[in-house]
Design an enzyme around this catalytic site. Structure first.
Site, mmCIF file in Angstrom:
data_model
loop_
_atom_site.group_PDB
_atom_site.id
_atom_site.type_symbol
_atom_site.label_atom_id
_atom_site.label_comp_id
_atom_site.label_asym_id
_atom_site.label_seq_id
_atom_site.Cartn_x
_atom_site.Cartn_y
_atom_site.Cartn_z
ATOM 1 C CB SER A 127 36.289 58.415 38.588
ATOM 2 O OG SER A 127 36.858 57.369 38.225
ATOM 3 C CG ASN B 257 37.418 53.943 35.206
ATOM 4 O OD1 ASN B 257 37.753 54.247 34.064
ATOM 5 N ND2 ASN B 257 37.330 52.604 35.872
ATOM 6 N N GLY C 10 37.806 55.826 31.254
ATOM 7 C CA GLY C 10 36.255 55.234 30.882
ATOM 8 C C GLY C 10 35.587 55.507 30.538
ATOM 9 C CD GLU D 201 39.471 50.848 53.491
ATOM 10 O OE1 GLU D 201 39.011 50.178 53.940
ATOM 11 O OE2 GLU D 201 40.186 52.003 54.410
ATOM 12 C CG ASP E 285 29.790 52.354 43.779
ATOM 13 O OD1 ASP E 285 31.725 52.416 43.384
ATOM 14 O OD2 ASP E 285 29.536 51.819 44.233
ATOM 15 C CB SER E 286 28.897 51.268 38.252
ATOM 16 O OG SER E 286 30.381 51.784 37.781
ATOM 17 C CE LYS F 239 29.809 50.974 28.187
ATOM 18 N NZ LYS F 239 30.940 50.676 28.316
#
Length: 197
Positions: free
Chosen positions: A11, A13, A15, A42, A71-72, A178
């Site tokens: 990832s 990302n 976060g 992709e 994957d979320s 969280k």
């Protein structure tokens, strides 16, 4: 049981990286795929499972390390599961604010009783790029879609996701809380159990 000393997280990302590292703890050294490549594969799968495996295999191939991919996304009942696997690109790749605005527009006339949604996370762990038996763990977090954004924590759809058991949005939860309740936390708890961590 797989013994891991280090792995690469598939990832870019920030976060997700922060959340997953906090959940894994210090027992496993986590490296970012960004250390090996800036190119993202992709996502051609039609499900969270397919895309998680695709990303994990790609990261293992690029790094030579065991790889973990997440994957979320958000699945909204009224929208037939959308945005689903397209959650990050729901507003044509224009970012979180645009995604949230598009979701609010799509849900503007939907009654409260029909605003159910789930955050879904699928974790895929491969020992190597051709691993014939990936470890798959799924976490689902039930909630509903708010009519306006609330809270300053988190990322993505967190400000719009109402958490009934805490009577607040996901973005109003402290990051530590969280990380105990979320879809990723649920999937990670299963993975840690499978790995004996």
């Amino acid at each position: 049981m797989i013994k891991l000393e280090q792995l690469v997280l598939a990832s870019h990302n920030a976060g997700k990286l922060k959340e997953l590292q906090a959940m894994l703890g210090a027992s496993v050294k986590v490296r970012s795929i960004g250390e090996f490549s800036q190119v993202e594969p992709e996502e051609t799968g039609l499900s969270f499972v397919e895309n998680a495996i695709l990303k994990a295999r790609n990261a293992a191939r690029l790094s030579g390390l065991p790889a973990l991919a997440d994957d979320s996304g958000l699945a909204v009942d009224f929208l037939g599961g959308a945005p689903g696997i397209y959650s990050a690109r729901y507003a044509d790749g224009r970012g979180d604010a645009a995604n949230n605005a598009k979701l609010l527009e799509a849900m503007k006339d939907v009654p409260d009783a029909e605003r159910g949604a789930q955050f879904v996370s699928v974790l895929a762990l491969v020992r190597h790029a051709d691993d014939p038996l990936p470890i798959l763990c799924e976490g689902i977090w039930e909630g509903r879609i708010l009519r306006e954004a609330r809270g300053a924590h988190g990322f993505g759809y967190d400000p719009l996701f109402w958490v009934p058991e805490r009577d607040c949005s996901s973005a109003e939860l402290a990051p530590e809380e969280k990380n105990r309740l979320s879809h990723r936390a649920r999937a990670m708890a299963l993975l840690k159990q499978r790995l004996g961590l």
